[in-house]
Design an enzyme around this catalytic site. Structure first.
Site, short mmCIF file in Angstrom:
data_model
loop_
_atom_site.label_atom_id
_atom_site.label_comp_id
_atom_site.label_asym_id
_atom_site.label_seq_id
_atom_site.Cartn_x
_atom_site.Cartn_y
_atom_site.Cartn_z
N VAL A 208 -1.72 -7.98 -4.25
CA VAL A 208 -1.31 -9.07 -3.36
C VAL A 208 -2.46 -10.08 -3.27
CG1 VAL A 208 -0.75 -9.69 -0.98
CG2 VAL A 208 0.30 -7.68 -2.05
N GLY B 16 -0.33 4.34 0.23
CA GLY B 16 -1.08 5.45 0.80
C GLY B 16 -0.22 6.19 1.81
N GLU C 17 -17.86 18.25 1.82
CA GLU C 17 -16.99 18.80 0.78
C GLU C 17 -17.54 18.49 -0.60
OE1 GLU C 17 -13.42 16.83 1.97
OE2 GLU C 17 -12.70 18.55 3.11
N GLY D 101 0.82 -1.21 0.00
CA GLY D 101 0.00 0.00 0.00
C GLY D 101 0.85 1.26 0.00
N ASP E 191 -5.87 3.20 8.14
CA ASP E 191 -7.32 2.96 8.20
C ASP E 191 -7.72 1.52 8.48
OD1 ASP E 191 -7.79 5.58 7.65
OD2 ASP E 191 -8.96 5.24 5.82
#
Lengths: 436, 436
Positions: free
Chosen positions: A79, A13, A174, A11, A305
């Site tokens: 993965v 991120g 938003e 990942g 997260d």
């Protein structure tokens, strides 16, 4: 050099990236795996979806980020298996499967949209979790407005131009605000081919009785007021019970005629956590020790997260970028400590507060959980924070120019419908047929 | 107001756009039809393909261009029939067929890639005629380099990183130059996961014995020298006889192992001209009168790449943007003259010369067919010209910033592989399988 440990990070991120940057300083080999060749600055996804920014303004190639760090390699792929006994990872790449051994593994694949098992919503809603989602939503909205521009059936045209956003958290606010601004400052002027003039609606639905659940009441009220002053219709205590291609049905029976439902009402952990055969908790999250280690899974850490960890008051840490960053850095440091046989550090969150933006010059901010800002000042704080943390100078510059430009002119130039057939997705096709 | 004539323009390229702008000044209703919702600044497509510019930097929404002109409407769709007897056009849109009547019709759909009937090339080559082509090529190259980064088979890796461009015209030169710069300044540094170091090749094939056929010999030689000094291999008298997913076969039997063939060796008129049932000439082009009218097709004009018209020396006008612009404007003016019963004007090309760019600081220019420039000065002339003609201030600013930034840093930030599955296309999949 047998002692040079091999770290695999899954990942790219915020958690994975900050961990890799931390590890790049030390004597370890890092393999960073992601299914995209870029890191996404997720807080601005809604700006791509609403035609304000180019995809490349909020995405940065992973290889560029680490171009000077020879100890970090990148592999593009998915993965498929984690063998935690043999300490290896299987990756599906363009050219087939690759297997890679690790001494330490960091799981950092974040979260995905949570539809809470409601299949109709999952089928018809638009998520807003990655760049493909954002581009799909952009194409969808532009195509609906092209239809609306030529529709002489007023009811149909209203349905085509009614945009529903679900979720009263920062992303929902938003997105709703940006959608209304897109309509009000751009589409309204340009898509009026037939009379009577087009009237679009942007509706924000929240199942609870207030927006921004964790914010102080004063900011909750300010956020609602700012949204409404902008033009967004806010419906509280409004739970979605069903969605079809052309309507949204609420639990109390009300029906909203719309072809567009943006779902930002919740996330769940990336399904990769299932590969560890560990019992997960709320939202599929993976329980971790305060050291960011996964209990009984030797050498495996997790951050961001997808993790579940409680603070000293027993409250779970929120799924926010600052948490992910700090957890990623701690995980990296602890791997190095473990390698050296030192005591591992425990996570403690350095929290500077929370903020949400609502549109041009509108926002709410709760700095250090002490200072409450609303309106233009809060928006400036938000703007500054996002510019500072955006990856890469070139991107920062170009994002900044786009913002200033948009601010001064209300211009939304990134309004391209690209590759009609190939980028459509299921929802588009159905909506289009309904509109026909 | 029965006398207010209705003009339909098919195609929002240069001819169509300039015609519409001309007509917007007069008392006519214009319907502009295009299959994309944007105008593309085609001379910079190769910069999108080589990761230097964002798609939105070279594309501008049609509705934005005409936002203040109420007499111009836009319809997103494909024209499927032209009924030149009844004077109507059928358009396939998202919501089904629409029929529109015209008093005057302008055909301005330009040209498409010409594979000269060679099916193998058409199947495996990449064109570079629209934004989708450019994005496909970008994704393809980035995916090949991701494969090459992990390939330990040197021959395979060389094939993955060998890029072949066919066509010694300006587009071929620009593309070959930009591809080599992408490799030399970006990919070379970032895609070296395994030893030995990657060596890419960019090969430009031209069937004739010189590049830039219509240029003076001195500029032809300068262009070749500049390309070679950059690192591009130029092969003259090299005719492609066959292409497979992993090789390019030349007429003399030579084989180049490569997964990437960019075909810029010719164009043909857009197939829409067939709808007029008029005999076409070279490359499927539609013969037009010097007034831009189509003979024996009342009310129908044509302009740009799809037309065939000879100058006073009997030489056909070239398929270039300035010709298209000027023909579009003349067609619009002549429609208005015809409406008023005035004498129509005849086309005479105001020609300021030709130029081709080869890379950073490298170009050749033949200004007014008198001044021959090469190198940095020619490149500056090219840069200035393109900035001046780019549509829309915001785009001009952002393109300029990207260019200056790239010039100073060799940065290529737009290196995103988006939407792997959906944007791949046939050629990608095959190449990937071959590489596997």
């Amino acid at each position: 050099m047998n002692s040079r440990p091999k770290v695999i990070i899954i990942g790219a991120g915020f958690a994975g990236l900050y961990a890799a940057q931390e590890l790049a300083k030390s004597d370890v080999d890092v393999l960073l795996i992601d299914r995209n060749n870029f890191h996404t600055f997720t807080p601005l996804l809604y700006q791509v979806a609403t035609c304000a920014l180019d995809p490349s303004s909020i995405a940065y190639p992973v290889r560029t980020i680490f171009r000077t760090q020879e100890s970090i390699s990148f592999l593009l792929g998915d993965v498929t298996t984690i063998d935690y006994e043999q300490k290896s990872v299987t990756v599906e790449t363009q050219s087939g499967e690759q297997q890679h051994h690790y001494d330490y593994l960091l799981l950092a694949t974040g979260s995905i949209t949570n539809y809470f098992g409601q299949e109709a919503i999952e089928k018809h809603a638009f998520g807003l979790k990655d760049l493909d989602d954002a581009i799909k939503l952009r194409h969808h909205i532009l195509k609906l407005f092209e239809l609306a521009a030529w529709s002489t059936d007023t009811a149909e045209r209203d349905a085509l131009t009614t945009l529903v956003v679900v979720g009263g958290g920062p992303t929902g606010l938003e997105t709703a605000g940006a959608l209304y601004e897109l309509y009000n400052h751009v589409l309204k002027q340009e898509y009026n081919t037939v009379e009577p003039k087009m009237r679009a609606r942007v509706i924000l639905l929240e199942a609870m009785d207030n927006l921004l659940a964790v914010y102080p009441e004063r900011l909750q009220r300010a956020a609602k007021k700012q949204l409404e002053s902008l033009g967004v219709e806010v419906m509280l205590n409004a739970k979605v019970s069903d969605v079809t291609p052309n309507q949204v049905v609420l639990a109390d029976g009300r029906i909203i005629h719309s072809h567009t439902l943006v779902w930002s009402a919740g996330v769940q952990a990336s399904p990769i956590v299932k590969m560890l055969d560990v019992e997960t908790v709320r939202g599929g999250r993976l329980p971790v020790l305060p050291t960011m280690q996964v209990a009984e899974r030797e050498g495996i850490y997790a951050a961001g997260d997808l993790t579940y960890l409680e603070d000293s008051d027993g409250k779970p840490y929120p799924q926010l970028i600052p948490v992910a960053k700090q957890q990623g850095i701690l995980a990296a440091k602890n791997m190095l400590r473990q390698q050296r046989g030192e005591t591992l550090g425990e996570f403690s969150y350095s929290d500077r507060g929370i903020m949400a933006t609502i549109g041009r010059s509108r926002a709410v901010a709760w700095l250090f959980y002490r200072v409450q800002l609303t309106g233009f000042l809060a928006w400036l704080a938000w703007l500054f924070l996002h510019l500072v943390v955006l990856m890469g100078f070139r991107n920062r510059l170009s994002v900044f120019i786009s913002w200033v430009w948009n601010y001064l002119t209300y211009d939304r130039s990134v309004r391209l419908i690209l590759n009609n057939e190939e980028q459509g997705g299921e929802r588009n096709d159905e909506a289009d047929q309904q509109a026909a």
